[in-house]
Design a protein around this motif. Structure first.
Motif, PDB file in Angstrom:
ATOM      1  N   ASN A 112       0.834  -1.200   0.000  1.00 41.03           N
ATOM      2  CA  ASN A 112       0.000   0.000   0.000  1.00 41.03           C
ATOM      3  C   ASN A 112       0.869   1.251   0.000  1.00 41.03           C
ATOM      4  O   ASN A 112       0.559   2.235  -0.688  1.00 41.03           O
ATOM      5  N   ARG A 113       1.955   1.219   0.765  1.00 44.63           N
ATOM      6  CA  ARG A 113       2.827   2.382   0.860  1.00 44.63           C
ATOM      7  C   ARG A 113       3.440   2.741  -0.481  1.00 44.63           C
ATOM      8  O   ARG A 113       3.526   3.897  -0.858  1.00 44.63           O
ATOM      9  N   PHE A 119       1.436   7.518  -6.163  1.00 41.53           N
ATOM     10  CA  PHE A 119       0.399   8.546  -6.289  1.00 41.53           C
ATOM     11  C   PHE A 119       0.979   9.927  -6.021  1.00 41.53           C
ATOM     12  O   PHE A 119       0.790  10.870  -6.804  1.00 41.53           O
ATOM     13  N   ASP A 120       1.714  10.066  -4.907  1.00 45.73           N
ATOM     14  CA  ASP A 120       2.314  11.351  -4.552  1.00 45.73           C
ATOM     15  C   ASP A 120       3.260  11.826  -5.649  1.00 45.73           C
ATOM     16  O   ASP A 120       3.276  13.010  -6.011  1.00 45.73           O
ATOM     17  N   LEU A 164      -7.734   3.883  -6.528  1.00 41.98           N
ATOM     18  CA  LEU A 164      -8.669   4.452  -5.565  1.00 41.98           C
ATOM     19  C   LEU A 164      -8.179   5.784  -5.020  1.00 41.98           C
ATOM     20  O   LEU A 164      -8.974   6.694  -4.758  1.00 41.98           O
ATOM     21  N   GLU A 165      -6.864   5.907  -4.851  1.00 42.07           N
ATOM     22  CA  GLU A 165      -6.314   7.166  -4.353  1.00 42.07           C
ATOM     23  C   GLU A 165      -6.492   8.274  -5.391  1.00 42.07           C
ATOM     24  O   GLU A 165      -6.846   9.410  -5.051  1.00 42.07           O
ATOM     25  N   LEU A 179      -9.490  14.112 -14.319  1.00 40.95           N
ATOM     26  CA  LEU A 179      -8.450  13.165 -14.682  1.00 40.95           C
ATOM     27  C   LEU A 179      -9.040  11.979 -15.431  1.00 40.95           C
ATOM     28  O   LEU A 179     -10.073  11.436 -15.048  1.00 40.95           O
ATOM     29  N   HIS A 180      -8.397  11.579 -16.517  1.00 39.09           N
ATOM     30  CA  HIS A 180      -8.788  10.379 -17.247  1.00 39.09           C
ATOM     31  C   HIS A 180      -8.012   9.194 -16.678  1.00 39.09           C
ATOM     32  O   HIS A 180      -6.797   9.097 -16.865  1.00 39.09           O
ATOM     33  N   LEU A 181      -8.706   8.308 -15.987  1.00 36.86           N
ATOM     34  CA  LEU A 181      -8.083   7.113 -15.429  1.00 36.86           C
ATOM     35  C   LEU A 181      -8.383   5.949 -16.364  1.00 36.86           C
ATOM     36  O   LEU A 181      -9.539   5.562 -16.547  1.00 36.86           O
TER      37      LEU A 181
END
Length: 294
Positions: A112-113, A119-120, A164-165, A179-181
């Motif tokens: 998860n981290r 993501f960051d 999900l983030e 945003l286009h995911l």
């Protein structure tokens, strides 16, 4: 087949087929996405957008991530100026996304981290963030989306956490633009475990289903398409085809017209075509013909 002969054949075919509409014409969208960044000889991003052939361009790839290191591979394209090209594309109405993954082995999301760290990084390096110490390859240009193009991994990879983030933060690729995911899997349903869990979140806007470069796909892609589109009715599906005649699974424009287009457009959530890739497309002029069937 020699290139010159190939181009004449495709051009002649287009002249004939444009006289009528395929059976699935009611489902046409005119949407064509192309991948750019895999060959320096394909020309610039600006040229791809200015061609008038595509309604979205996906840059490929961010191909190293997951262990604290990140690397962007655009096959020798000079990075200087790409930011201005992105802005130009967006100005003329062609969104530009970044695909993560690719054909190398330098990426994974084992926890998860690591997913949250990615993501960051995406936010600060390519989207709306500006964290100190994070280099922005394209300056203040904001990309319009993130695509998952995964060729390897394990069931433990947490692409679902990343997806999900992205959705939770309601990130925008630019002022006023959501945003286009997207994801670009091989056609087998339900897909590989590492991507399948992410797609199962149901939050992807688009899925580009590749029906090329997979021997089994030639026999069952129609069935797979039906399963994918039924399983995720809120997602738009794009049929992914290659513009390279030498790649396994290449579809002749005639068969796009008579089979691929009418078959895929029966789905209520049909979105359009995805073409791999800009380099091959310049060589064969593939999209210049098949875009009329999209």
């Amino acid at each position: 087949m020699a290139l010159a002969s190939s181009l004449l054949t495709v051009a002649a075919l287009g002249a004939v087929l444009l006289l009528a509409d395929p059976a699935g014409a009611a489902g046409k969208t005119g949407q064509v996405t192309v991948f750019w960044g895999r060959n320096k000889d394909e020309g610039s991003l600006r040229e791809a957008c200015d061609s008038g052939l595509y309604t979205m361009v996906i840059m490929s790839f961010l191909n190293v991530y997951g262990h604290g290191k990140y690397s962007l591979d655009l096959s020798g394209h000079p990075i200087a100026g790409v930011g201005d090209d992105i802005k130009h594309c967006q100005y003329i109405g062609v969104p530009v996304s970044l695909s993560i993954g690719g054909f190398g082995s330098g990426y994974s999301l084992p926890s998860n981290r690591s997913a949250l760290d990615l993501f960051d990084y995406l936010w600060d390096a390519y989207l709306g963030g500006s964290r100190a110490g994070v280099h922005r390859p394209f300056g203040d240009a904001w990309l319009d989306g993130v695509d998952l193009f995964l060729e390897h991994g394990t069931a433990a990879d947490r692409y679902d956490v990343l997806a999900l983030e992205l959705a939770k933060h309601n990130i925008r690729g630019g002022p006023g633009k959501p945003l286009h995911l997207t994801a670009t899997p091989r056609c087998a349903f339900p897909g590989s475990g590492y991507l399948g869990r992410a797609v199962a979140t149901g939050i992807f806007e688009r899925i580009h289903l590749r029906i090329y470069d997979d021997g089994d796909c030639e026999a069952y892609w129609h069935l797979a398409w039906g399963k994918w589109t039924a399983a995720y009715p809120a997602t738009r599906f794009y049929v992914g085809m290659t513009a390279s005649e030498t790649t396994n699974g290449w579809v002749h424009p005639k068969n796009v017209y008579y089979d691929v287009a009418p078959s895929t457009q029966k789905a209520d959530n049909y979105g359009g075509f995805m073409i791999w890739d800009r380099y091959y497309d310049k060589l064969t002029n593939y999209t210049s013909i098949v875009k009329y069937y999209a």
